[in-house]
Design an enzyme around this catalytic site. Structure first.
Site, PDB file in Angstrom:
ATOM      1  N   TYR A  63       0.840  -1.200   0.000  1.00 44.46           N
ATOM      2  CA  TYR A  63       0.000   0.000   0.000  1.00 44.46           C
ATOM      3  C   TYR A  63       0.875   1.250   0.000  1.00 44.46           C
ATOM      4  O   TYR A  63       1.556   1.557   0.991  1.00 44.46           O
ATOM      5  CB  TYR A  63      -0.943   0.027   1.218  1.00 44.46           C
ATOM      6  N   HIS A 128      -0.202 -12.038   0.657  1.00 50.89           N
ATOM      7  CA  HIS A 128      -1.044 -11.006   0.038  1.00 50.89           C
ATOM      8  C   HIS A 128      -1.409 -11.320  -1.414  1.00 50.89           C
ATOM      9  O   HIS A 128      -0.551 -11.357  -2.281  1.00 50.89           O
ATOM     10  CB  HIS A 128      -0.292  -9.666   0.107  1.00 50.89           C
TER      11      HIS A 128
END
Ligand code: NAD
Length: 322
Positions: A63, A128
């Site tokens: 992110y 992820h």
């Protein structure tokens, strides 16, 4: 600083022993993924979240190319509370430079994440978006590497995340029960897409904790609409826009309706929503406490469900074909 809101419901997360606030703090917006956020606003947002009873914070090195982890770390440290008063998850295997689920990379990754977060351990380390890697590698190499990190005390629990729901059954059917503690699903438990519900009996039979993210369908279910990069089809975007306009016309708030929809099933421990302002935190926590007292606005929900019916459970491709 103690939490002021003992009313925000805590729910157990599978067999982990953790109890997560039903509203979880998604920190991807702190990496500027939904537009720029100043550090000052980011710190105030996290502070307000904790003050109002949110105890679970999720981030990833991906992110904002590590920005989210750095800002979240700074914000958590600034709370000045004992480490066991909040629960942190971060991820491994997905980076701004690409995917790498090798044992070597994920082992290095946790040290990098801990440094950025200014923490000695994270509560959960997720692999992820595993649909972008080899699921067999995740089973045979990544999860065993994460077990070693658990033994080393750098992480407490292991999770897997991704969009297609089949990835969860693929992995959970192939690892020893108990080696994956948590799954994080996104965009599959909100008004427009509730496909996660069908998988709950299976997930419970595997003893994993269940986190659902993106209750606002990554911005589709907001008045401002989704960011440029949103992968939904034009048809789905148009239907969600129509739903938002309908709510506005009736003096109602679609994000609130969507949040409340997502609190209904208590087998889902927490609803991870991305927030980048004090106001959004206050609104989403209020949605939870109002839901606990008054329940869902059934009439409005039925109207919005009717608008979204033609696109119900429509999703988008994600990952590489296995
Ligand atoms: P989301 O559905 O939570 O939507 C976030 C957007 O809604 C942001 O633009 C935010 O500013 C806005 N918003 C939040 N509250 C609002 C309110 N009350 N009114 C109006 N707008 C509001 O999508 P998300 O952020 O992508 O998902 C939540 C979190 O879940 C992420 O931050 C991340 O931590 C996690 N997540 C993980 C994965 C994964 O592991 N693969 C995928 C998606 C999300």
């Amino acid at each position: 600083m103690a939490s002021l809101n003992p009313c925000l419901e805590l729910r157990p997360l599978g067999n982990t022993g953790l109890k997560l606030s039903c509203v979880g703090f998604g920190a991807s917006p702190l990496g500027n993924t939904f537009g720029p956020v100043s550090e000052q606003d980011a710190l105030a947002t996290v502070r307000e979240a904790f003050r109002l009873g949110i105890n679970f914070f999720d981030t990833s090195p991906y992110y904002g190319a590590t920005l989210s982890e750095k800002v979240l770390g700074k914000a958590l440290k600034a709370l000045g509370v004992p480490r066991n008063e909040y629960i942190v998850s971060t991820k491994c295997g997905r980076y701004s430079e690409g995917f790498d689920f090798s044992a070597e990379r994920v082992t290095r990754s946790i040290d990098e994440s801990l440094a950025r977060l200014q923490l000695d351990y994270v509560d959960i380390l997720h692999c992820h978006d595993i649909e972008f890697g080899s699921l067999d590698q995740v089973v045979k190499e990544t999860i065993p590497a994460l077990q070693k990190l658990k033994e080393a005390g750098k992480i407490r629990f292991i999770g897997i995340t991704g969009l297609p729901l089949e990835i969860f059954t693929y992995v959970l059917d192939r690892v020893p029960q108990g080696s994956v503690d948590v799954i994080l699903s996104y965009c599959h438990y909100s008004i427009n897409d509730s496909a996660l519900l069908d998988l709950l009996p299976y997930l419970k039979s595997k003893g994993v904790g269940i986190i659902s993210a993106s209750p606002l369908a990554m911005g589709l279910l907001t008045e401002n609409g989704p960011p440029e990069w949103h992968p939904a089809s034009p048809e789905l975007k148009a239907a969600c826009k129509a739903a938002a306009s309908h709510c506005k016309q009736k003096g109602k708030n679609l994000p609130k309706l969507a949040m409340q929809y997502s609190f209904t099933n208590k087998d889902i421990s927490t609803i991870l929503v991305g927030m980048n302002s004090v106001r959004q935190v206050q609104e989403n926590v209020a949605a939870a406490t109002e839901f606990a007292t008054f329940g869902q606005d059934g009439e409005m929900l039925a109207e919005v469900e009717a608008i979204l019916f033609p696109v119900k459970n429509q999703t988008w491709p994600s990952g590489i074909q296995q």
